[in-house]
Write a protein that holds these residues in place. Structure first.
Motif, PDB file in Angstrom:
ATOM      1  N   UNK A 103      -5.570   7.089 -11.906  1.00 20.09           N
ATOM      2  CA  UNK A 103      -6.407   6.300 -11.007  1.00 20.09           C
ATOM      3  C   UNK A 103      -5.929   6.425  -9.570  1.00 20.09           C
ATOM      4  N   UNK A 104      -4.608   6.355  -9.346  1.00 21.42           N
ATOM      5  CA  UNK A 104      -4.068   6.466  -7.990  1.00 21.42           C
ATOM      6  C   UNK A 104      -4.405   7.829  -7.385  1.00 21.42           C
ATOM      7  N   UNK A 105      -4.311   8.876  -8.173  1.00 18.56           N
ATOM      8  CA  UNK A 105      -4.670  10.216  -7.655  1.00 18.56           C
ATOM      9  C   UNK A 105      -6.142  10.277  -7.282  1.00 18.56           C
ATOM     10  N   UNK A 106      -6.999   9.691  -8.127  1.00 20.76           N
ATOM     11  CA  UNK A 106      -8.438   9.706  -7.847  1.00 20.76           C
ATOM     12  C   UNK A 106      -8.746   8.888  -6.599  1.00 20.76           C
ATOM     13  N   UNK A 107      -8.133   7.716  -6.479  1.00 13.01           N
ATOM     14  CA  UNK A 107      -8.351   6.890  -5.300  1.00 13.01           C
ATOM     15  C   UNK A 107      -7.828   7.580  -4.048  1.00 13.01           C
ATOM     16  N   UNK A 108      -6.663   8.230  -4.161  1.00 12.62           N
ATOM     17  CA  UNK A 108      -6.097   8.925  -3.010  1.00 12.62           C
ATOM     18  C   UNK A 108      -7.016  10.009  -2.473  1.00 12.62           C
ATOM     19  N   UNK A 109      -7.606  10.774  -3.371  1.00 11.39           N
ATOM     20  CA  UNK A 109      -8.532  11.827  -2.940  1.00 11.39           C
ATOM     21  C   UNK A 109      -9.760  11.233  -2.261  1.00 11.39           C
ATOM     22  N   UNK A 110     -10.301  10.180  -2.844  1.00 12.60           N
ATOM     23  CA  UNK A 110     -11.488   9.545  -2.270  1.00 12.60           C
ATOM     24  C   UNK A 110     -11.168   8.925  -0.908  1.00 12.60           C
ATOM     25  N   UNK A 166       0.796  -1.232   0.000  1.00 11.07           N
ATOM     26  CA  UNK A 166       0.000   0.000   0.000  1.00 11.07           C
ATOM     27  C   UNK A 166       0.825   1.277   0.000  1.00 11.07           C
ATOM     28  N   UNK A 167       2.034   1.244  -0.525  1.00 10.47           N
ATOM     29  CA  UNK A 167       2.806   2.482  -0.544  1.00 10.47           C
ATOM     30  C   UNK A 167       2.118   3.541  -1.420  1.00 10.47           C
ATOM     31  N   UNK A 168       1.321   3.086  -2.402  1.00  9.15           N
ATOM     32  CA  UNK A 168       0.649   4.040  -3.307  1.00  9.15           C
ATOM     33  C   UNK A 168      -0.375   4.898  -2.579  1.00  9.15           C
ATOM     34  N   UNK A 169      -0.946   4.356  -1.495  1.00  6.99           N
ATOM     35  CA  UNK A 169      -2.013   5.065  -0.798  1.00  6.99           C
ATOM     36  C   UNK A 169      -1.465   5.981   0.297  1.00  6.99           C
ATOM     37  N   UNK A 170      -0.447   6.745  -0.035  1.00  7.87           N
ATOM     38  CA  UNK A 170       0.140   7.695   0.907  1.00  7.87           C
ATOM     39  C   UNK A 170      -0.396   9.088   0.578  1.00  7.87           C
ATOM     40  N   UNK A 171      -1.651   9.330   0.973  1.00  6.52           N
ATOM     41  CA  UNK A 171      -2.309  10.581   0.607  1.00  6.52           C
ATOM     42  C   UNK A 171      -2.178  11.658   1.681  1.00  6.52           C
ATOM     43  N   UNK A 172      -1.678  11.305   2.863  1.00  5.60           N
ATOM     44  CA  UNK A 172      -1.501  12.303   3.922  1.00  5.60           C
ATOM     45  C   UNK A 172      -0.117  12.938   3.857  1.00  5.60           C
ATOM     46  N   UNK A 173       0.904  12.122   3.627  1.00  2.00           N
ATOM     47  CA  UNK A 173       2.280  12.581   3.476  1.00  2.00           C
ATOM     48  C   UNK A 173       2.933  11.751   2.386  1.00  2.00           C
ATOM     49  N   UNK A 174       4.068  12.246   1.902  1.00  4.46           N
ATOM     50  CA  UNK A 174       4.801  11.470   0.900  1.00  4.46           C
ATOM     51  C   UNK A 174       5.285  10.163   1.508  1.00  4.46           C
ATOM     52  N   UNK A 175       5.296   9.113   0.702  1.00  2.00           N
ATOM     53  CA  UNK A 175       5.714   7.802   1.188  1.00  2.00           C
ATOM     54  C   UNK A 175       7.177   7.823   1.612  1.00  2.00           C
ATOM     55  N   UNK A 176       7.495   7.051   2.644  1.00  2.00           N
ATOM     56  CA  UNK A 176       8.881   6.899   3.069  1.00  2.00           C
ATOM     57  C   UNK A 176       9.661   6.121   2.011  1.00  2.00           C
ATOM     58  N   UNK A 177      10.978   6.315   1.962  1.00  2.00           N
ATOM     59  CA  UNK A 177      11.760   5.529   0.992  1.00  2.00           C
ATOM     60  C   UNK A 177      11.662   4.039   1.300  1.00  2.00           C
ATOM     61  N   UNK A 178      11.677   3.252   0.267  1.00  2.00           N
ATOM     62  CA  UNK A 178      11.603   1.808   0.476  1.00  2.00           C
ATOM     63  C   UNK A 178      12.870   1.306   1.157  1.00  2.00           C
TER      64      UNK A 178
END
Length: 486
Positions: free
Chosen positions: A382-389, A300-312
């Motif tokens: 799609x990821x941007x749309x899902x993130x907003x929702x 679920x790294x793609x669903x980081x809509x609150x802050x940028x994802x941490x480095x892997x």
């Protein structure tokens, strides 16, 4: 000899368009031997009037059947069963006999029970489906996915569609993963360091099979992904469960003699906690000091809509100790079953050889369709749309949980698609989940995520990926009411 129109009827349980159902009805009659070669079908007008459908629907169905050589058209005479139509078998089908085989003795290895969760197939019919990992049809980009699938069916991609890659993958998809997907996680990899898999679970299975045996020890998170626990038990390796905290898996709790550690640092499953960069570095340092490998499920790294994802973890790895697992199934739709493994070439070579003995490679059409969907930019949109929702639903969820005083035990810092909760002492959330189904509410009990023989009964997970925002507050109210009345 004409076939009476009364012979035909549409099965009310059949699915598909009216044209497809008419076509299926006629084809099944031929395959069952009820209609013989040379017999004339009712006219399209009579058939349409009898079935209560439009004449053009019947005409189109007949035309398709002619194209498949089930029927022939004879000028003004009408449609007839083709002499080349498939014939019914000359011998009747028989149900296999039970016999005297003792299957308890005959089965060499047992793999049941399998999955640990009870997710009803009709989950979408529930009014409040706080169910994890299902696609939301209101968010999915059906139109562009269909266009990409059709493009992948074209003659230009005939080779990708029909070829047996043996142990290879679609080079176009691998190239995109290497040049676009992985660099976003800070990872650079050559094509021979990437293997396409049938989802993340298949990737974890391949990793476990290649890296572990009965003499080796693995470490997993507790609570953690139940399917991984099943995989390790079936591989007959030894494993130890390490309790996680608010920062994920603590490296100091890892035994010094482990060979492989399986972690979900981006969004820990199921607590949703995110491992800090400092702890990631500490884990890598311990892996180097104690000489073990790490399998990173970048869940679920793609669903980081609150802050940028941490480095892997793999992007921080300086010593080649991290095997990386990614998946398109979580972000696109679970039925896709497409993921990828990234690791050193010797490891990928062995994983590729193992995959070839089981399923050769994921279907070429699926790989090419995903390749187009990614390269044309539809995936990012799609990821941007899902993130907003998801962000909006998360805000609604947080307000509802605070309002009803429900205890949050795990709350993803960067986003995610679910919240991990704890009910008051004495409440068995498995029983709670069963009672809530009567109110059309679906929740997931947390017991299956724990590795102990007597797991805690009071944890549960609420996902907001498949429930409309307007249904979240009233659904949470019903959960709070059920808890208060327990």
């Amino acid at each position: 000899m004409p076939i009476s129109v009364e012979t035909f009827f549409l099965d009310p349980s059949s699915v598909g368009t009216l044209q497809a159902r008419v076509q299926q009805m006629v084809a099944q009659g031929i395959l069952a031997g009820r209609f013989r070669a040379g017999e004339r079908l009712p006219s399209s007008r009579k058939m349409a009037a009898h079935l209560g459908v439009s004449r053009i629907t019947v005409t189109l169905a007949y035309t398709e059947l002619v194209a498949d050589d089930y029927l022939t058209a004879r000028g003004r005479s009408g449609y007839f069963v083709s002499k080349n139509a498939p014939e019914p078998p000359a011998f009747p089908a028989k149900r296999a006999q039970v016999g005297n085989v003792d299957w308890n003795r005959a089965i060499g290895q047992k793999f049941t029970p399998g999955l640990n969760h009870d997710k009803p197939s009709d989950w979408a019919s529930y009014r409040y489906p706080f169910i994890y990992g299902q696609a939301d049809k209101t968010l999915f980009d059906t139109a562009n996915w269909r266009l990409c699938a059709l493009r992948a069916l074209g003659m230009r991609d005939f080779g990708a569609l029909t070829s047996d890659y043996y142990d290879g993958d679609d080079p176009q998809l691998v190239e995109f993963i290497a040049r676009q997907t992985l660099p976003r996680r800070g990872i650079l990899a050559n094509n021979d360091e990437i293997l396409v898999t049938m989802g993340a679970q298949n990737a974890l299975w391949l990793a476990a099979q290649v890296l572990l045996n009965s003499r080796r020890l693995a470490a997993i998170e507790d609570p953690g992904y139940p399917a991984l626990r099943n995989i390790l038990e079936q591989s007959r390796c030894q494993y130890t469960a390490v309790p996680v905290d608010d920062d994920g898996l603590p490296p100091d709790l890892l035994p010094p003699d482990i060979d492989v550690a399986f972690v979900t640092p981006s969004h820990q499953c199921p607590t949703t906690s995110t491992m800090s960069v400092a702890r990631r570095k500490a884990l890598l340092a311990k892996a180097e000091a104690d000489d073990f490998l790490i399998v990173e499920d970048d869940y679920e790294f793609e669903m980081s809509f609150l802050k940028a994802a941490s480095p892997s973890l793999k992007s921080l790895d300086q010593n080649g100790r991290v095997i990386y697992v990614g998946s398109f199934s979580k972000s696109l739709f679970p039925g896709l079953r497409l993921g990828y493994l990234v690791g050193p070439a010797p490891f990928i070579r062995e994983a590729r050889a193992l995959r070839a003995t089981v399923l050769r490679h994921p279907p070429g059409h699926i790989q090419r369709t995903v390749s187009y969907y990614l390269s044309l930019g539809h995936y990012d949109a799609l990821i941007r749309r899902m993130g907003k929702a998801y962000h909006h639903r998360r805000e609604v969820m947080d307000v509802a949980l605070r309002h009803h005083g429900l205890t949050v035990a795990g709350h993803g810092t960067y986003g995610g698609s679910a919240v991990w909760l704890r009910a008051p002492n004495g409440i068995d959330t498995r029983q709670l989940a069963q009672r809530l189904r009567g109110d059309s509410v679906l929740i997931e009990s947390g017991a299956a995520f724990f590795s102990t023989d007597a797991p805690p009964k009071d944890y549960f997970r609420l996902a907001y990926s498949s429930i409309p925002a307007a249904q979240i507050a009233p659904g949470v109210a019903l959960i709070a009411k059920a808890i208060a009345g327990a």
